[in-house]
Design a protein around this motif. Structure first.
Motif, PDB file in Angstrom:
ATOM      1  N   PRO A 137     -10.997   4.481  -1.849  1.00  0.00           N
ATOM      2  CA  PRO A 137     -10.367   4.658  -0.688  1.00  0.00           C
ATOM      3  C   PRO A 137      -9.882   6.152  -0.274  1.00  0.00           C
ATOM      4  CG  PRO A 137      -9.019   2.886  -2.062  1.00  0.00           C
ATOM      5  CD  PRO A 137     -10.112   3.724  -2.794  1.00  0.00           C
ATOM      6  N   GLY A 138     -10.209   6.349   0.840  1.00  0.00           N
ATOM      7  CA  GLY A 138      -9.664   7.765   1.444  1.00  0.00           C
ATOM      8  C   GLY A 138     -10.678   8.416   2.101  1.00  0.00           C
TER       9      GLY A 138
ATOM     10  N   CYS B  27     -11.371   0.529   1.617  1.00  0.00           N
ATOM     11  CA  CYS B  27     -10.806   1.108   2.695  1.00  0.00           C
ATOM     12  C   CYS B  27      -9.349   0.823   2.594  1.00  0.00           C
ATOM     13  CB  CYS B  27     -11.526   0.701   3.905  1.00  0.00           C
ATOM     14  SG  CYS B  27     -13.241   1.214   4.358  1.00  0.00           S
ATOM     15  N   SER B  28      -8.421   1.712   2.617  1.00  0.00           N
ATOM     16  CA  SER B  28      -6.888   1.400   2.716  1.00  0.00           C
ATOM     17  C   SER B  28      -6.261   1.307   3.982  1.00  0.00           C
ATOM     18  CB  SER B  28      -6.435   2.399   1.774  1.00  0.00           C
ATOM     19  OG  SER B  28      -6.531   3.725   2.175  1.00  0.00           O
ATOM     20  N   SER B  29      -7.070   1.483   5.068  1.00  0.00           N
ATOM     21  CA  SER B  29      -6.515   1.789   6.226  1.00  0.00           C
ATOM     22  C   SER B  29      -7.384   1.294   7.621  1.00  0.00           C
ATOM     23  CB  SER B  29      -6.171   3.034   6.934  1.00  0.00           C
ATOM     24  OG  SER B  29      -7.150   3.888   6.840  1.00  0.00           O
TER      25      SER B  29
ATOM     26  N   GLU C  81      -9.975   4.035   8.135  1.00  0.00           N
ATOM     27  CA  GLU C  81     -11.074   3.875   7.111  1.00  0.00           C
ATOM     28  C   GLU C  81     -12.106   2.860   7.517  1.00  0.00           C
ATOM     29  OE1 GLU C  81     -10.027   4.256   2.884  1.00  0.00           O
ATOM     30  OE2 GLU C  81      -8.300   5.384   3.866  1.00  0.00           O
TER      31      GLU C  81
ATOM     32  N   ARG D  66     -11.400  -4.181   2.219  1.00  0.00           N
ATOM     33  CA  ARG D  66     -10.068  -3.569   2.258  1.00  0.00           C
ATOM     34  C   ARG D  66      -9.617  -3.570   0.503  1.00  0.00           C
ATOM     35  NH1 ARG D  66      -6.960  -2.438   6.278  1.00  0.00           N
ATOM     36  NH2 ARG D  66      -7.664  -3.138   8.259  1.00  0.00           N
TER      37      ARG D  66
ATOM     38  N   ASP E 138      -6.760  -0.615  -1.509  1.00  0.00           N
ATOM     39  CA  ASP E 138      -5.995   0.688  -1.557  1.00  0.00           C
ATOM     40  C   ASP E 138      -5.963   0.902  -3.192  1.00  0.00           C
ATOM     41  OD1 ASP E 138      -3.927  -0.910  -2.580  1.00  0.00           O
ATOM     42  OD2 ASP E 138      -2.854  -0.686  -0.424  1.00  0.00           O
TER      43      ASP E 138
ATOM     44  N   ASP F 153      -4.294  -1.797  -5.392  1.00  0.00           N
ATOM     45  CA  ASP F 153      -5.170  -2.686  -5.322  1.00  0.00           C
ATOM     46  C   ASP F 153      -6.134  -2.268  -6.466  1.00  0.00           C
ATOM     47  OD1 ASP F 153      -4.052  -4.250  -3.316  1.00  0.00           O
ATOM     48  OD2 ASP F 153      -5.690  -3.398  -1.858  1.00  0.00           O
TER      49      ASP F 153
ATOM     50  N   LEU G  71      -6.372  10.333  -3.417  1.00  0.00           N
ATOM     51  CA  LEU G  71      -5.874   9.393  -3.832  1.00  0.00           C
ATOM     52  C   LEU G  71      -5.402   9.055  -5.448  1.00  0.00           C
ATOM     53  CD1 LEU G  71      -6.015   6.405  -1.074  1.00  0.00           C
ATOM     54  CD2 LEU G  71      -4.498   8.434  -1.109  1.00  0.00           C
TER      55      LEU G  71
END
Length: 192
Positions: A89-90, A116-118, A121, A142, A144, A147, A173
């Motif tokens: 993620p990020g 993908c955390s958002s 993303e 999905r 983050d 997770d 992250l």
């Protein structure tokens, strides 16, 4: 306004991500856009340059979505057609985009999982799928950082040859490559 909603609805038939607001989970709702915004979008279509290089287009979209763009892409390893890569993620798939664009025989759907955390993303991952001609954006999931710390998470149950992500000095992250190596023991971990 109805035209923009219809365009999003039609595009979402094949590419839920990035065109279905429910699938992306973001705040964009075409039916709630002010008429001035939709008129501006529609008028600007005629003046859009379609000759922009894919990498430049993706960088611009990442900037517009507020995602980091400063990465040492050239430090990424050569990936073979049979290998699997997890993008942390990020980055929204920017590293996968670089690898698929620069190396033969790689595809998003066969070689990559992009965590993908958002919604930003996930949206970028969908745009990348479109830019590279992928049939869908199912490679984007999905997940983050929290997770991935969970040993029972489905991504932790999979085997990857590479785990790539953004270096913590650039906003990544994950700070401990050794921890990632424990979570993904078959993978070479590289933060760029």
């Amino acid at each position: 306004m109805d035209l923009v909603s219809l365009l999003f609805e039609d595009a979402a038939v094949l590419h839920r991500v990035p065109f279905d607001p429910e699938a992306v989970g973001g705040s964009l709702r075409p039916d709630r856009l002010p008429e001035a915004v939709t008129d501006g979008w529609l008028k600007s279509i005629a003046s859009l340059s379609l000759s922009t290089a894919g990498a430049d287009y993706i960088l611009e979209q990442a900037r517009l979505l507020g995602l980091p763009t400063r990465m040492a892409r050239s430090d990424l390893h050569v990936v073979k057609a049979h290998q699997k890569v997890l993008e942390l993620p990020g980055t929204g798939g920017q590293l996968a985009h670089h690898l698929v664009s620069s190396q033969k025989d790689l595809t998003l759907q066969d070689n990559f999982v992009v965590a993908c955390s958002s919604w930003q993303e996930l949206t970028l991952a969908g745009v990348i799928a479109l830019e590279l001609g992928a049939p869908h954006a199912d490679f984007a999931v999905r997940a983050d950082a929290a997770d991935l710390k969970n040993a029972d998470h489905p991504l932790r149950q999979r085997s990857f040859d590479f785990v790539v992500g953004l270096h913590p000095d650039k906003g990544g992250l994950f700070h401990v490559e050794d921890q990632l190596a424990i979570w993904f023991p078959t993978a070479k971990v590289l933060l760029v």
